[in-house]
Design a protein around this motif. Structure first.
Motif, PDB file in Angstrom:
ATOM      1  N   ASP A  72       0.884  -1.170   0.000  1.00  0.00           N
ATOM      2  CA  ASP A  72       0.000   0.000   0.000  1.00  0.00           C
ATOM      3  C   ASP A  72       0.916   1.211   0.000  1.00  0.00           C
ATOM      4  N   ASN A  73       1.032   1.845  -1.146  1.00  0.00           N
ATOM      5  CA  ASN A  73       1.974   2.961  -1.268  1.00  0.00           C
ATOM      6  C   ASN A  73       1.602   4.120  -0.351  1.00  0.00           C
ATOM      7  N   ALA A  74       0.324   4.365  -0.196  1.00  0.00           N
ATOM      8  CA  ALA A  74      -0.117   5.472   0.645  1.00  0.00           C
ATOM      9  C   ALA A  74       0.272   5.263   2.104  1.00  0.00           C
ATOM     10  N   LYS A  75       0.261   4.012   2.524  1.00  0.00           N
ATOM     11  CA  LYS A  75       0.631   3.694   3.908  1.00  0.00           C
ATOM     12  C   LYS A  75       2.102   3.319   4.025  1.00  0.00           C
ATOM     13  N   ASN A  76       2.794   3.255   2.897  1.00  0.00           N
ATOM     14  CA  ASN A  76       4.205   2.861   2.867  1.00  0.00           C
ATOM     15  C   ASN A  76       4.412   1.541   3.616  1.00  0.00           C
ATOM     16  N   THR A  77       3.557   0.588   3.297  1.00  0.00           N
ATOM     17  CA  THR A  77       3.521  -0.691   3.997  1.00  0.00           C
ATOM     18  C   THR A  77       3.486  -1.835   2.992  1.00  0.00           C
ATOM     19  N   VAL A  78       4.198  -2.894   3.336  1.00  0.00           N
ATOM     20  CA  VAL A  78       4.214  -4.107   2.525  1.00  0.00           C
ATOM     21  C   VAL A  78       3.492  -5.200   3.316  1.00  0.00           C
ATOM     22  N   TYR A  79       2.739  -6.033   2.610  1.00  0.00           N
ATOM     23  CA  TYR A  79       1.971  -7.084   3.252  1.00  0.00           C
ATOM     24  C   TYR A  79       2.374  -8.456   2.726  1.00  0.00           C
ATOM     25  N   LEU A  80       2.109  -9.467   3.546  1.00  0.00           N
ATOM     26  CA  LEU A  80       2.250 -10.850   3.102  1.00  0.00           C
ATOM     27  C   LEU A  80       1.018 -11.605   3.577  1.00  0.00           C
ATOM     28  N   GLN A  81       0.153 -11.934   2.630  1.00  0.00           N
ATOM     29  CA  GLN A  81      -1.015 -12.750   2.935  1.00  0.00           C
ATOM     30  C   GLN A  81      -0.612 -14.202   2.839  1.00  0.00           C
ATOM     31  N   MET A  82      -0.800 -14.926   3.911  1.00  0.00           N
ATOM     32  CA  MET A  82      -0.384 -16.324   3.963  1.00  0.00           C
ATOM     33  C   MET A  82      -1.606 -17.196   4.181  1.00  0.00           C
ATOM     34  N   ASN A  83      -1.900 -18.043   3.225  1.00  0.00           N
ATOM     35  CA  ASN A  83      -3.033 -18.953   3.305  1.00  0.00           C
ATOM     36  C   ASN A  83      -2.546 -20.390   3.311  1.00  0.00           C
ATOM     37  N   SER A  84      -3.417 -21.291   3.689  1.00  0.00           N
ATOM     38  CA  SER A  84      -3.100 -22.727   3.710  1.00  0.00           C
ATOM     39  C   SER A  84      -1.779 -22.977   4.418  1.00  0.00           C
ATOM     40  N   LEU A  85      -1.637 -22.388   5.566  1.00  0.00           N
ATOM     41  CA  LEU A  85      -0.362 -22.481   6.291  1.00  0.00           C
ATOM     42  C   LEU A  85      -0.064 -23.909   6.710  1.00  0.00           C
ATOM     43  N   LYS A  86       1.222 -24.214   6.699  1.00  0.00           N
ATOM     44  CA  LYS A  86       1.725 -25.542   7.053  1.00  0.00           C
ATOM     45  C   LYS A  86       2.684 -25.415   8.237  1.00  0.00           C
ATOM     46  N   PRO A  87       2.849 -26.478   8.992  1.00  0.00           N
ATOM     47  CA  PRO A  87       3.807 -26.414  10.109  1.00  0.00           C
ATOM     48  C   PRO A  87       5.199 -25.979   9.669  1.00  0.00           C
ATOM     49  N   GLU A  88       5.596 -26.339   8.459  1.00  0.00           N
ATOM     50  CA  GLU A  88       6.931 -25.953   7.973  1.00  0.00           C
ATOM     51  C   GLU A  88       7.040 -24.468   7.650  1.00  0.00           C
ATOM     52  N   ASP A  89       5.936 -23.733   7.721  1.00  0.00           N
ATOM     53  CA  ASP A  89       5.989 -22.284   7.564  1.00  0.00           C
ATOM     54  C   ASP A  89       6.355 -21.591   8.871  1.00  0.00           C
ATOM     55  N   THR A  90       6.437 -22.346   9.940  1.00  0.00           N
ATOM     56  CA  THR A  90       6.796 -21.779  11.239  1.00  0.00           C
ATOM     57  C   THR A  90       8.179 -21.144  11.171  1.00  0.00           C
ATOM     58  N   ALA A  91       8.257 -19.864  11.510  1.00  0.00           N
ATOM     59  CA  ALA A  91       9.512 -19.128  11.418  1.00  0.00           C
ATOM     60  C   ALA A  91       9.291 -17.699  11.915  1.00  0.00           C
ATOM     61  N   MET A  92      10.397 -16.999  12.076  1.00  0.00           N
ATOM     62  CA  MET A  92      10.343 -15.562  12.267  1.00  0.00           C
ATOM     63  C   MET A  92      10.354 -14.927  10.881  1.00  0.00           C
ATOM     64  N   TYR A  93       9.447 -14.003  10.653  1.00  0.00           N
ATOM     65  CA  TYR A  93       9.319 -13.359   9.349  1.00  0.00           C
ATOM     66  C   TYR A  93       9.789 -11.910   9.428  1.00  0.00           C
ATOM     67  N   TYR A  94      10.525 -11.509   8.398  1.00  0.00           N
ATOM     68  CA  TYR A  94      11.100 -10.170   8.321  1.00  0.00           C
ATOM     69  C   TYR A  94      10.849  -9.575   6.936  1.00  0.00           C
ATOM     70  N   CYS A  95      10.880  -8.256   6.870  1.00  0.00           N
ATOM     71  CA  CYS A  95      10.855  -7.605   5.557  1.00  0.00           C
ATOM     72  C   CYS A  95      12.098  -6.730   5.425  1.00  0.00           C
ATOM     73  N   ASN A  96      12.436  -6.404   4.187  1.00  0.00           N
ATOM     74  CA  ASN A  96      13.607  -5.583   3.921  1.00  0.00           C
ATOM     75  C   ASN A  96      13.596  -5.196   2.460  1.00  0.00           C
ATOM     76  N   LYS A  97      14.401  -4.223   2.115  1.00  0.00           N
ATOM     77  CA  LYS A  97      14.665  -3.953   0.715  1.00  0.00           C
ATOM     78  C   LYS A  97      15.484  -5.119   0.203  1.00  0.00           C
ATOM     79  N   ASP A  98      15.056  -5.713  -0.892  1.00  0.00           N
ATOM     80  CA  ASP A  98      15.731  -6.881  -1.415  1.00  0.00           C
ATOM     81  C   ASP A  98      16.803  -6.459  -2.417  1.00  0.00           C
ATOM     82  N   PHE A  99      18.027  -6.328  -1.925  1.00  0.00           N
ATOM     83  CA  PHE A  99      19.155  -5.989  -2.782  1.00  0.00           C
ATOM     84  C   PHE A  99      20.446  -6.307  -2.068  1.00  0.00           C
TER      85      PHE A  99
END
Length: 118
Positions: A72-99
């Motif tokens: 959402d550019n107006a909110k300067n926010t990035v989202y991650l919608q996660m569906n059908s979650l699996k136990p192997e998705d268990t983790a700490m999640y982070y965001c960053n500029k990817d470079f």
């Protein structure tokens, strides 16, 4: 100074959904390639999704079809919608500029913990 604040994690049963958010300051998400990363216990941090300034998205194979990255550019926010979650998705999640690709450019935030129970 760039600050990235992740939120939205929690405990969810397998098959459930969560929506993570990453509020950015000091960087405009609209003109940068942004990524969501995760780090499971005992494993290296990995890129799971990225979105370019043009809106193109890329996903790690294990999350394709289940996760959706958006911003959402107006909110300067990035989202991650996660569906059908699996136990192997268990983790700490982070965001960053990817470079460069697959690596976060700035100092990591505190992250948000996602725990998926079976």
């Amino acid at each position: 100074q760039v600050q990235l604040v992740e939120a939205g994690g929690g405990l969810v049963q397998a098959g459930g959904s969560l929506r993570l958010s990453c509020a950015a300051s000091g960087i405009m998400v609209s003109i940068n390639t942004m990524g969501w990363y995760r780090q499971a216990p005992g494993k290296q941090r990995e890129l799971v999704a990225r979105i370019t300034s043009g809106g193109s998205t890329t996903y790690e194979d294990s999350v394709k079809g289940r996760f959706t990255i958006s911003r959402d550019n107006a909110k300067n926010t990035v989202y991650l919608q996660m569906n059908s979650l699996k136990p192997e998705d268990t983790a700490m999640y982070y965001c960053n500029k990817d470079f460069p690709w697959g690596y976060g450019m700035y100092s990591w935030g505190k992250g948000t913990l996602v725990t998926v129970s079976s």
